[in-house]
Design an enzyme around this catalytic site. Structure first.
Site, short mmCIF file in Angstrom:
data_model
loop_
_atom_site.label_atom_id
_atom_site.label_comp_id
_atom_site.label_asym_id
_atom_site.label_seq_id
_atom_site.Cartn_x
_atom_site.Cartn_y
_atom_site.Cartn_z
CG HIS A 198 -1.66 -1.23 1.43
ND1 HIS A 198 -2.50 -1.75 0.46
CD2 HIS A 198 -1.70 -2.12 2.46
CE1 HIS A 198 -3.02 -2.88 0.90
NE2 HIS A 198 -2.54 -3.13 2.10
CG HIS B 236 -5.97 -5.81 1.63
ND1 HIS B 236 -6.75 -4.99 2.37
CD2 HIS B 236 -4.76 -5.86 2.23
CE1 HIS B 236 -6.04 -4.57 3.42
NE2 HIS B 236 -4.85 -5.07 3.36
#
Ligand SMILES: Nc1ncnc2c1ncn2[C@@H]1O[C@H](COP(=O)(O)OP(=O)(O)O)[C@@H](O)[C@H]1O
Ligand SMILES: Nc1ncnc2c1ncn2[C@@H]1O[C@H](COP(=O)(O)OP(=O)(O)O)[C@@H](O)[C@H]1O
Ligand SMILES: [Mg+2]
Ligand SMILES: [Mg+2]
Ligand SMILES: [Mg+2]
Ligand SMILES: [Mg+2]
Lengths: 331, 211, 331, 211
Positions: free
Chosen positions: A57, A219
């Site tokens: 991320h 995700h």
């Protein structure tokens, strides 16, 4: 799988090595367990702000380590929460005696692992408070789910609480501010393509050429619904309407608008969407007074974007404006 | 008959082997309704366990289980790390310093493990989690031990029940973990964590049955 | 084609509108012709630094407008040089009486259009000097080609010459510094995937799943050679060796290493490659003392990366370290 | 017979039409050995020319050519914008204020245009650029005019030569423009700029031939 890597299992460690080489003045890294701390840690008598979570991320969280934001970040394997011992080790390294605030995104894995770390650190006499970020309005029914996910709001929260800590707020005050941000922040995202996790080797989901995924998490969990591609105008509306409906942002409310790229969406598209969003909000009387536009919480090389809206008050705005100096955010 | 540290260690090694063989299958299961890391997480964890077993030779069944617990906790991450870790930790506490485990002790340790997972993860039956494999397994183990079964037979019954339990997750709509975000779209898929439970118990049963 | 846009023909203008909304304190935009200027332009008695080129390489150039870097940026259509009238209008808007330095990447289109603009501006009595950046060592035979392309070196040059202008160097001195940077900077890039130009609607080239393109430019022009995917170690070597061979960076030389993402390559991969590069250079006795890592000169959503090496001297290092405040680069 | 402003305007309009019809083909050609924008660039430019022709009604052939030149320069961008712009600008200067153009004037304006492109772009024959269509075209035009040809016939001859010239770029290795970066890999493809020249001349010939 097309990636610039050596062994998939070493990606996180290898990247940390490169990060350390790239930012010798700002960061120090620790390997096994892996974590990143600001060079001047521990800062005595300052509340330490520590976050972490699965890798993939970036710049969240490792790119936000530095003065005015995080004292430490603990990256797990790609899309996998770090383990308690790593978090505990990071807390030990940065706690300056004023206690540590843990910023945790609301995923079962993160919550459980950070919870254990907090217990371990508390057992060593360190004052630990935790804030769980859960700003994703794409998750509608939070009683029948693991609860709302922590997404874009995390970036804003880390910046603001980091500024509070830097200014000398105590742990209780930092925690209160963090909770205030958490209460007033909402996000929603979408994807045009799926990312590929290095140790998986194929895309996280399959999306046809004419499809997009609305309400996707970071995700690459499948989202709220899969629909046909639409114009930027319509996409912006699809993302902002649920946000506005969820938290009653009222006419005249002052907000920060964060337009985030999920990774591969280029600046032109992101700015374009940001412009549409500003007009959309202006028409509804919501006053955007601060903005952040860029790839700040991503999902590897996923194409897509998210919006985050944060209700501002005088204190939050001042903390947002306060200086910050990290690899990914500096002013 | 009962299991000593040697046999528990052998069972754990076999568990690691089976997880490694099924790594990609578990990845695929998690890719469908989660984030695709479950196979890698479990495999990383059990490879770490194997490495630890090379360094240490825990003297009792409880010590083996404790080593597995702490290693999984500090190497798996994700949701499954703390949950499997807690299960092994509670199991270890329950068996204490005993030199060997009979079927009753095995059933008790399984029960303690499941209770630990529920305490941490707050999942209920039919939430489509590893609980749906664990609960039937522990019930079957308790029944078998109550009937005076041997460790091998008790674990075999537990493994069969876990397998059926895991398969029962297919039609369920997830209410815990990452799969819950999919809502109705989670139905029609096997829960990866439940599959791991079934694989591990089958591996353990295999080893104990062979003794 | 998967993009968050409305009409393909309006992409550049729509993005500029969003940029203006996102950075009201830093930027002012002008539409038709399109250009972006810093809010306080013209800064009197300061040399104005103006650049531009086809869009699709953001943040280059529009994201580098601000104090300490560019006074104006002129974006053309995607991958298409802007027209002379637009460049001329931007020069008029920012020239503060001390003359204007044009930073031009060496592509036939850019050179011809900026050349005309320079003539037009000179005709109005504005002092104009031009530097042409041509740092891409992937172009080997520059007598049988349009010459080397301007790529990553452009970012470094704009930062350094922008600092010189901000410090009050005159036009001749700014030009000399720009030429010094240009003489000492070299780059090489590669791609894993092709970008899609909005008005084309399909990828600029076709690359098989197991292939990569070495020596690619920033317009997704095919590169030097197409080879099978390799490890990060090997990719770094393939890019750095021609750079080192071209400009004799010697043992002990002080350099700035710029590790650039072409757009969709995520921070983990980029930092990983950066770490490999630092080791590679250290082994060869090249001293990296400054670094820049990130997506600064991109090719839409192309996956890939490039390295740029710049030989530093005391003055160039100080100008690099000087404050800069733009949407994409701030310190 | 000779061409007035009205006919030159009609020829330009026809050119715009043809470019628009061939937009995607030009994009494809440029995608193969360049950056894929040539069709869009030319189409954007000629649409701007049409828009200008709605606003203004240039009184002489030279004024029409000048309007085309300045509009292309300020709307095409890229390499082709300044090159086609220069060509039309030089052609405009050459014909001056003449009320109409005979074949000799047409050939002379073509020659001036080509010289302008060479002066700006420094390409030589066989560099695989628009020059390889323009040069044969102007030679053919001069010859036809020299033989006393009519404007329509002269343009038709030029267009044919341009077409042949464009096709001759296929085997060439590019040495100018973006295609040159491909080295040997540029061989086997038609140069997009040369194709545009052939298309435009054919469109002009079409209109003049019909008069
Ligand atoms: N609250 C919970 N209680 C019990 N088991 C859970 C819970 N949440 C998730 N799980 C189990 O964890 C598995 C997923 O593990 P893993 O993929 O390794 O972690 P993550 O979801 O963090 O990526 C699920 O298949 C499920 O069986
Ligand atoms: N130096 C040059 N001289 C003549 N023609 C050139 C030159 N460079 C490029 N061209 C022509 O320009 C065409 C490409 O135009 P275009 O695609 O619109 O611009 P760009 O190359 O800037 O993207 C080529 O096909 C070629 O015919
Ligand atoms: Mg995970
Ligand atoms: Mg998972
Ligand atoms: Mg172009
Ligand atoms: Mg082109």
């Amino acid at each position: 799988m097309k990636k610039i890597i050596n062994a998939p299992a070493d990606v996180v460690t290898d990247a940390l090595r490169g990060m350390a080489a790239a930012h010798p003045d700002r960061l120090r890294i620790h390997l096994d367990p892996d974590f990143v701390v600001r060079t001047d840690a521990p800062v005595s008598d300052k509340v330490a702000v520590v976050s972490g979570g699965g890798s993939g991320h970036e710049p969240l969280h490792v790119g936000f380590v530095g003065s005015g934001m995080l004292d430490a970040a603990v990256p797990g394997a790609v899309f996998t929460s770090p383990t308690p011992d790593a978090v505990q080790a990071a807390i030990r390294e940065v706690d300056g005696g004023a206690g540590t605030l843990l910023v945790v995104k609301n995923y079962t894995g993160d919550v459980l692992n950070f919870e254990t770390a907090a217990e371990l650190a508390a057992g060593e006499g360190i004052g630990v408070r935790t804030v769980v970020v859960q700003d994703d309005v794409a998750v509608q029914d939070s009683t029948n789910t693991a609860g709302r996910r922590g997404v874009g709001g995390t970036v804003l929260l880390e910046k603001i609480v980091g500024a509070a800590a830097e200014r000398g707020h105590d742990l209780a005050s930092c925690h209160e501010i963090a909770e205030r941000v958490s209460a007033g922040v909402r996000s929603m995202g979408m994807a045009l393509t799926a990312p590929t996790v290095p140790h998986v080797g194929e895309p996280s989901f399959d999306l046809a050429d004419y499809e997009m995924e609305i309400g996707v998490g970071i995700h690459a969990e499948p989202g709220r619904e899969r629909v046909e591609l639409e114009s930027a105008d319509r996409i912006v509306q699809r993302l902002l309407e649920p946000i506005l409906a969820d938290l009653p942002f009222r006419e005249g409310d002052e907000v920060l608008l964060f337009t985030n790229s999920m990774g591969a969406t280029p600046p032109t598209e992101l700015y374009l969407a940001h412009g549409v969003a500003e007009r959309f909000l202006a028409e509804r009387g919501v006053r955007v007074t601060r903005r952040l536009v860029g790839p700040y919480i991503t999902s590897l090389e996923m194409q897509g974007m998210s919006f985050t809206l944060l209700k501002l008050d005088d204190e939050l705005r001042q903390l947002w404006d306060a200086p910050v100096s990290t690899p990914a955010l500096t002013w | 008959m009962s299991c000593t540290a040697r046999e528990v260690t052998a069972a754990v090694r076999r568990g690691a082997e089976v997880i490694s063989v099924h790594r990609d299958e578990l990845v695929e299961l998690d890719r469908a309704i989660g984030d695709g890391d479950h196979g890698e997480n479990m495999d990383r964890g059990f490879r770490a366990v194997l490495a630890q077993l090379e360094l240490a030779d825990p003297p009792t069944p409880g010590a083996v289980l404790k080593l597995v617990a702490t290693t999984l906790i500090s190497s798996v991450g994700g949701a499954s790390g703390p949950l499997f870790g807690t299960a092994f930790l509670r199991a270890a506490s329950t068996v204490g310093d005993a030199e060997s485990l009979d079927a009753t002790a095995i059933a008790a340790s399984l029960r303690a493990g499941v209770d630990g997972v529920v305490a941490r993860g707050k999942a209920e039956p039919e939430d489509k989690t590893m609980i749906d494999a664990l609960l039937p397994a522990v019930r079957a183990a308790e029944e078998s031990a109550g009937r005076g079964g041997e460790p091998g037979g008790t674990l075999a019954t537990a493994a069969e029940a876990a397998e059926v339990g895991a398969r029962s997750t297919v039609p369920l709509v997830a209410r815990k973990g990452r799969a819950s975000y999919l809502g109705d779209r989670s139905a029609g898929h096997l829960d990866p964590g439940a599959r791991s439970v079934a694989l591990l118990l089958a591996a353990f049963a295999d080893v104990e049955g062979a003794e």
